[in-house]
Design an enzyme around this catalytic site. Sequence first.
Site, PDB file in Angstrom:
ATOM      1  N   HIS A   1      12.708  -2.071   2.961  1.00 47.41           N
ATOM      2  CA  HIS A   1      12.073  -0.780   3.235  1.00 47.41           C
ATOM      3  C   HIS A   1      12.998   0.314   2.727  1.00 47.41           C
ATOM      4  O   HIS A   1      14.220   0.235   2.911  1.00 47.41           O
ATOM      5  CB  HIS A   1      11.837  -0.593   4.734  1.00 47.41           C
TER       6      HIS A   1
ATOM      7  N   ARG B   1       4.825  11.234  -2.125  1.00 46.74           N
ATOM      8  CA  ARG B   1       4.531  10.921  -0.744  1.00 46.74           C
ATOM      9  C   ARG B   1       5.728  11.218   0.158  1.00 46.74           C
ATOM     10  O   ARG B   1       6.788  10.597  -0.013  1.00 46.74           O
ATOM     11  CB  ARG B   1       4.223   9.421  -0.712  1.00 46.74           C
TER      12      ARG B   1
ATOM     13  N   TYR C   1      10.905   9.375   1.866  1.00 49.26           N
ATOM     14  CA  TYR C   1      11.000   8.324   0.847  1.00 49.26           C
ATOM     15  C   TYR C   1      11.752   8.749  -0.414  1.00 49.26           C
ATOM     16  O   TYR C   1      11.966   7.931  -1.306  1.00 49.26           O
ATOM     17  CB  TYR C   1       9.591   7.846   0.474  1.00 49.26           C
TER      18      TYR C   1
ATOM     19  N   GLU D   1      12.841  -8.944   2.861  1.00 44.34           N
ATOM     20  CA  GLU D   1      11.975  -7.808   3.226  1.00 44.34           C
ATOM     21  C   GLU D   1      12.767  -6.523   3.016  1.00 44.34           C
ATOM     22  O   GLU D   1      13.908  -6.428   3.483  1.00 44.34           O
ATOM     23  CB  GLU D   1      11.582  -7.970   4.706  1.00 44.34           C
TER      24      GLU D   1
ATOM     25  N   ASN E   1       8.386  -5.245  -0.336  1.00 45.15           N
ATOM     26  CA  ASN E   1       8.187  -4.059   0.488  1.00 45.15           C
ATOM     27  C   ASN E   1       6.689  -4.006   0.767  1.00 45.15           C
ATOM     28  O   ASN E   1       5.909  -3.572  -0.084  1.00 45.15           O
ATOM     29  CB  ASN E   1       8.646  -2.783  -0.213  1.00 45.15           C
TER      30      ASN E   1
ATOM     31  N   PRO F   1       0.794  -1.228   0.000  1.00 47.94           N
ATOM     32  CA  PRO F   1       0.000   0.000   0.000  1.00 47.94           C
ATOM     33  C   PRO F   1       0.830   1.283   0.000  1.00 47.94           C
ATOM     34  O   PRO F   1       1.837   1.377   0.714  1.00 47.94           O
ATOM     35  CB  PRO F   1      -0.797  -0.086   1.301  1.00 47.94           C
ATOM     36  N   ASN F   2       0.351   2.227  -0.802  1.00 47.27           N
ATOM     37  CA  ASN F   2       0.880   3.595  -0.870  1.00 47.27           C
ATOM     38  C   ASN F   2       2.223   3.729  -1.579  1.00 47.27           C
ATOM     39  O   ASN F   2       2.719   4.842  -1.757  1.00 47.27           O
ATOM     40  CB  ASN F   2       0.952   4.236   0.531  1.00 47.27           C
TER      41      ASN F   2
ATOM     42  N   ARG G   1      12.205   5.560  13.143  1.00 45.90           N
ATOM     43  CA  ARG G   1      10.891   6.189  13.044  1.00 45.90           C
ATOM     44  C   ARG G   1      10.002   5.776  14.224  1.00 45.90           C
ATOM     45  O   ARG G   1      10.497   5.295  15.230  1.00 45.90           O
ATOM     46  CB  ARG G   1      10.287   5.838  11.678  1.00 45.90           C
TER      47      ARG G   1
ATOM     48  N   ALA H   1       2.914  -0.455   4.992  1.00 48.05           N
ATOM     49  CA  ALA H   1       2.363  -0.495   6.346  1.00 48.05           C
ATOM     50  C   ALA H   1       1.881  -1.898   6.742  1.00 48.05           C
ATOM     51  O   ALA H   1       1.804  -2.216   7.940  1.00 48.05           O
ATOM     52  CB  ALA H   1       1.211   0.498   6.458  1.00 48.05           C
TER      53      ALA H   1
HETATM   54  C1  DQA Z   1       8.050   1.437   4.207  1.00 47.42           C
HETATM   55  C2  DQA Z   1       8.043   1.671   5.721  1.00 47.42           C
HETATM   56  C3  DQA Z   1       6.673   1.405   6.300  1.00 47.42           C
HETATM   57  O1  DQA Z   1       6.676   1.631   7.703  1.00 47.42           O
HETATM   58  C4  DQA Z   1       5.648   2.337   5.671  1.00 47.42           C
HETATM   59  O2  DQA Z   1       4.350   2.061   6.157  1.00 47.42           O
HETATM   60  C5  DQA Z   1       5.693   2.290   4.183  1.00 47.42           C
HETATM   61  C6  DQA Z   1       6.971   2.251   3.509  1.00 47.42           C
HETATM   62  C7  DQA Z   1       9.402   1.837   3.570  1.00 47.42           C
HETATM   63  O3  DQA Z   1       9.648   1.444   2.435  1.00 47.42           O
HETATM   64  O4  DQA Z   1      10.198   2.560   4.185  1.00 47.42           O
HETATM   65  O5  DQA Z   1       4.650   2.380   3.516  1.00 47.42           O
HETATM   66  O6  DQA Z   1       7.849   0.058   3.960  1.00 47.42           O
END
Ligand code: DQA
Length: 159
Positions: A101, A19, A24, A99, A75, A11-12, A108, A78
Amino acid sequence: MAKPVYVLNGPNLNMLGLREPEIYGRDTLADVQRRAEAHARGLTLTIDFRQSNHEGELVGWIQEARDKASGIVLNAGALTHTSVALLDALAAAELPAVEVHLSNVFKRESFRHHSYISPAVVGVICGFGVNSYLLALSALADIVGEKGRAGGSGSGRMV
Ligand code: DQA
């Protein structure tokens, strides 16, 4: 034909570039995909790069990966911090997974310090922006290559 590595985004992540760029960065998801594809070519890997805002779609893709992929870079956004369903899907896939990020989640909010999916992956890479994806692909190339060379003693090379 060797199976591709599935590079899955939750998501997102379609909002990258717009964003919270201070967290990011300014690269869009299309930029991440281009850089990941170029890096994969150098590793003689192929990748299948996807994004979804829906947990169930990600679960479906991880289930599909069991037969169709050689490994997974995930990735989960959330969903990392909430999803037992993704943990179970990764465990059922029986594939090497990494995994990733973009941000250093440990710098954070404390709710980002816990990952539900980490127990089902080989390792976690966070905090290197787009390079997190490239480092993950390098690590997977080594693992997938070792599996291909059954009984190999291992080069130890990661990047
Ligand atoms: C994320 C870190 C997560 O906590 C966050 O909700 C994201 C992006 C990252 O790539 O840093 O959506 O996965």
